[in-house]
Design an enzyme around this catalytic site. Structure first.
Site, PDB file in Angstrom:
ATOM      1  N   GLU A   1       0.784  -1.230   0.000  1.00  0.00           N
ATOM      2  CA  GLU A   1       0.000   0.000   0.000  1.00  0.00           C
ATOM      3  C   GLU A   1       0.818   1.285   0.000  1.00  0.00           C
ATOM      4  O   GLU A   1       0.408   2.280  -0.592  1.00  0.00           O
ATOM      5  CB  GLU A   1      -0.928   0.001   1.232  1.00  0.00           C
ATOM      6  CG  GLU A   1      -1.938  -1.123   1.264  1.00  0.00           C
ATOM      7  CD  GLU A   1      -3.033  -0.959   0.231  1.00  0.00           C
ATOM      8  OE1 GLU A   1      -3.325   0.187  -0.155  1.00  0.00           O
ATOM      9  OE2 GLU A   1      -3.593  -1.979  -0.199  1.00  0.00           O
TER      10      GLU A   1
ATOM     11  N   SER B   1     -42.720 -34.761  43.275  1.00  0.00           N
ATOM     12  CA  SER B   1     -42.178 -34.929  44.623  1.00  0.00           C
ATOM     13  C   SER B   1     -40.924 -34.115  44.873  1.00  0.00           C
ATOM     14  O   SER B   1     -40.434 -34.064  45.999  1.00  0.00           O
ATOM     15  CB  SER B   1     -41.890 -36.408  44.885  1.00  0.00           C
ATOM     16  OG  SER B   1     -43.098 -37.125  44.939  1.00  0.00           O
TER      17      SER B   1
END
Length: 846
Positions: free
Chosen positions: A90, A479
């Site tokens: 770049e 239960s």
């Protein structure tokens, strides 16, 4: 000669005029654009869009949410080879120019003049930072001038390292990856520092065409770009010829990697995500918040595996339901070469396999061939596997109903046919035939000391069903609810030795729809029974009589201390058998009171939330059990801290979301990691020490000699709990604990279908609990609860509950509150109508 001089003068005048006009134009442009440009100072405080990340208590990543995957990095943490690769691609003169490359711009102008088209634009990294942070990517001359001016400003305000850091963290690199660290994870599943030179060069080439030139969408073009960058690095002297040759010869290995989670915990991460949205709105997805949950990664992994294996085991007991679908054989392209060998193109089948998700580690596969006692299957990796008869085929008896299966198969063709889509599971290094269970399960584990959730699994697989059964499924606990009723009975004068008759009973209750004839499992009745035995053997008729004797209102009035909504509980005798719907989280929270000795805690999941800068913006302050705290001193301390805290400026208080009354001390101790239970709000005492001790001992008997006896396989003496099974049976439960951990498991069908006549809490839910606790408590010492003052242990007759004579050979020990110790009574006076002692352990049904 005179003419030439005049011409030269005119030419020079035009040149000077042109330069002057240009300067005036540029000056005017600068004066016009400069005031409109944003301040470069904002770059110092820029907040990158960073996804919401969720972690376990021990720092393992368990979830990530947000459109942009981003992990910002500092310049010093960037590999030098990547820096060289990016500059080669770049901006080779980045560290020497002042933000604008005259050479680059000139090249762009020449390209425009000669071709008539705008090309690369000659942008430097600094100019790209200006564009990425402040401008648009629309190609226009005015934008280019802005870009140049901003670049010059940026270069004056920031260092080259800061500019480079800004660039690599904001650039879009394809596949939702923003920044180089995110790209390393997306394309290679590793951190940036773990990548090779060719991989670094590949990422350096992505800014030019992140969407159409990345190595997943277009590997050839991406490779060309990579090799060009490697060539530039060689030209610039960043790498030598040998390194260059090896790098360009390296094949493209990039493939898509989703979020790389350390722990599979989607139900937990979804709960944490909702909490973040509740607190911060949709900014939670972009502002870089980090949520640290209370979940222990090891326990979470264990819980996930326990639920999956428990459901698969349950499912196998009920038979094989057959393949999920069948694909036509004519989809395949079978070719025969000159030698007569045939090859099959499985392309269409592979597409189906790739589109079929795996659930709970159950992998999809397609049957390609069937022999007498062997099958061949195709996986999505285009691999052919062979399953022998003992790899799940011989046991694949066909499912008929939940209570019946067909005969064992003799041949593989009785089970599957070519084209069938089936599920396979790897076990002990071998693949076995399996199937996705239709039943579901849930597991919740929390700390009884403060309610911190340590593990949570809301179903077989979140991607199959995101319905969280821990928090959203309201089911009858059966239960599993009895201990709360028995607690009220002890508080209202009954003892563990109280005798209650286990005999038939018929209720004409206006609150119930019809005449009610409750039964014990198996339809048997056992006559006079001690309260302790009634609970650990889960006797329904005794529980109903205990509720009636204690009083429904007396029982319900105390249920809020266990975390239950009293207004929702049924005011009829079915309450004794757990007829009211509760979530597993509610049940586990109630059992925490038994586990911690009688304190009420509130379950919570989020421990703390850090913002982008690492500052705590939320920290939980859970009510915590503090056994060593003096109540008077603690309350005085709490009062003084509340008074002083009201006068302090709380504008910068990171705990203000909770209204923290301990701001300064708590914050300092939290940062130093020296928080003690006394530093938190104190959990309220809701159960008397003596009653809590008796209930704990009875629930330990459930494990040692009751319906939870399978848990004895763990070889521990500190386990307590209770099974639960509802009528059908449709719901199977087990809730249990030791002093440090509570866990509740539930198994059932979302559609409330029956589980099968032999499926109880002890057979369907308890095995999941055992598998979890086996790993969760591995290496942990037994925790023993000290007997509180005011209690007496005496010998009693097990059939009458009265004090035993010295010479009574059947006498057993029982513990009482001092005021409830039974008196001596003549054995001849005792009425004994008990039926013969039943040795078998049965499970209750309701």
């Amino acid at each position: 000669m005179k003419i030439k001089s005049k011409f030269l003068a005119v030419t020079l005048w035009f040149i000077a005029a042109g330069i002057g006009c240009s300067l005036v134009g540029l000056s005017g442009t600068y004066l016009y654009l400069s005031p409109q440009l944003p301040s470069v100072d904002t770059l110092r405080d820029v907040r990158l869009q960073t996804p919401l990340r969720i972690y376990s208590a021990d720092g393992k990543l368990i979830g990530e949410f947000g459109d942009q995957r981003r992990t910002p990095v500092k310049f010093d943490d960037i590999p030098p080879l990547y820096i060289q690769a990016l500059l080669a691609a770049e901006d080779a003169q980045f560290f020497t120019h002042h933000g604008v490359s005259i050479k680059g711009i000139s090249r762009a102008v020449v390209e425009l003049v000669t071709t008539g088209k705008k090309g690369s634009g000659g942008s430097t990294l600094t100019m790209q930072v200006a564009r990425n942070y402040f401008l648009t990517k629309r190609k226009a001359f005015i934008r280019k001038f802005n870009e140049i001016l901003l670049a010059l400003r940026i270069e004056k305000e920031l260092t080259k390292e800061e500019i480079f850091e800004l660039y690599v963290n904001v650039t879009f690199l394809g596949k939702r990856a923003y920044g180089i660290e995110a790209a390393a994870q997306v394309y290679y599943g590793r951190t940036l520092n773990d990548l090779t030179l060719p991989e670094l060069a590949m990422i350096a080439g992505l800014p030019q065409g992140p969407s159409f030139q990345n190595p997943i969408i277009n590997p050839e073009r991406a490779k060309e770009r990579r090799n060009w960058i490697l060539g530039r690095m060689f030209e610039l002297g960043s790498i030598n010829e040998e390194t260059y040759a090896q790098a360009v010869a390296t094949p493209v290995t990039a493939k898509y990697h989703g979020v790389n989670l350390d722990v599979y915990s989607p139900y937990v991460s979804e709960m944490a995500r909702k909490k973040a949205i509740e607190l911060f709105g949709y900014a939670a997805y972009t502002d870089g918040y980090r949520i640290y949950t209370t979940v222990d990664s090891r326990l979470q992994d264990t819980a996930q595996q326990a639920v999956v294996e428990g459901l698969i085991t349950y499912d196998q007991r009920h038979g094989y339901r057959g393949p999920e679908q069948n694909l036509p054989l004519d989809q395949l392209d079978i070719k025969t070469d000159e030698s007569g060998l045939s090859t099959t193109d499985y392309g269409p089948w592979l597409e189906t396999l790739k589109a079929t998700p795996s659930y709970g580690n159950l992998k999809p596969a397609l049957v390609t061939g069937v022999e007498d006692q062997r099958i061949h299957v195709l996986t999505e990796e285009n691999e052919i596997l062979t399953l022998e008869w003992d790899q799940g085929l011989s046991s694949a008896r066909p499912y008929i109903t939940e209570d019946s299966r067909g005969p064992s198969p003799k041949l593989a063709e009785e089970i599957v046919a070519p084209g069938d889509l089936i599920r396979i599971k790897q076990q002990d290094g071998m693949w076995r035939l399996s199937q996705i269970p239709e039943a579901q399960a849930a597991l919740i584990s929390l700390s009884p000391q403060n309610g911190a959730i340590r593990a949570l699994v809301g179903g077989f697989d979140f991607h199959q069903s995101n319905f969280n059964r821990v928090t959203q499924a309201r089911r009858q606990p059966g239960s599993n609810f009895k201990p709360f009723v028995y607690t009220a009975a002890l508080e209202h004068g009954m003892t563990a030795a109280s005798i209650i008759n286990d005999a038939p009973i018929v209720f004409e209750d206006g609150q119930l729809e019809s005449t009610w004839r409750p039964e014990n499992d198996g339809g048997r009745f056992y006559g006079p029974t001690r309260l302790r035995e009634a609970l650990y053997r889960s006797r329904n008729l005794v529980s109903i009589r205990i509720l009636r004797n204690t009083g429904i209102s007396n029982v319900i009035d105390g249920m809020s201390r266990f975390g239950f909504d009293e207004s929702e509980l049924p005011r009829d005798l079915s309450l004794a058998l757990g007829s009211h719907d509760l979530t597993p989280l509610q049940v586990a929270t109630g059992y925490a009171v038994f586990a911690n000795g009688g304190y009420k805690v509130e379950p919570y999941l989020v421990e703390k939330i850090l913002n982008f800068d690492g500052r705590a913006v939320f920290e939980a302050l859970p009510p915590t059990v503090c056994n060593g705290c003096d109540d008077g001193e603690y309350l005085a301390q709490l009062s003084s801290q509340n008074d002083s805290g009201a006068e302090e400026d709380s504008s910068n208080n990171p705990y203000q979301i909770q209204g923290d009354p301990f701001q300064f001390d708590f914050e300092v101790k939290s940062l130093l990691g020296i928080l003690e239970p006394s530093d938190y709000p104190k959990a309220p005492k809701v159960l008397d020490d003596q009653v809590a001790y008796i209930m704990d001992s009875i629930l330990k008997d459930v494990v040692q000699k009751g319906t939870g006896y399978r848990a004895k396989a763990l070889g521990r003496t500190d386990l307590a709990g209770k099974t639960g099974t509802t009528n059908g049976p449709k719901d199977a439960w087990f809730s249990g604990y030791n002093g440090n951990l509570v866990a509740t498991t539930w198994v059932g069908f979302d559609q409330h279908s029956p589980l099968g006549k032999n499926e109880y809490g002890g057979s369907a839910a308890l095995p999941i609990w055992i598998d979890f606790m086996k790993e969760a408590l591995k290496g942990k010492p037994n925790t023993h609860r000290a007997q509180p003052p005011g209690m007496v242990t005496v010998r009693i007759n097990p059939e009458t509950g009265e004090r035993a004579r010295i010479d009574d050979p059947d006498a057993i020990f029982e513990t009482f509150r001092a005021e409830h110790v039974p008196q001596f009574k003549s054995q001849n006076d005792a009425t004994n109508q008990a039926m013969p002692y039943e040795e078998s352990i049965t499970e209750d049904l309701f």
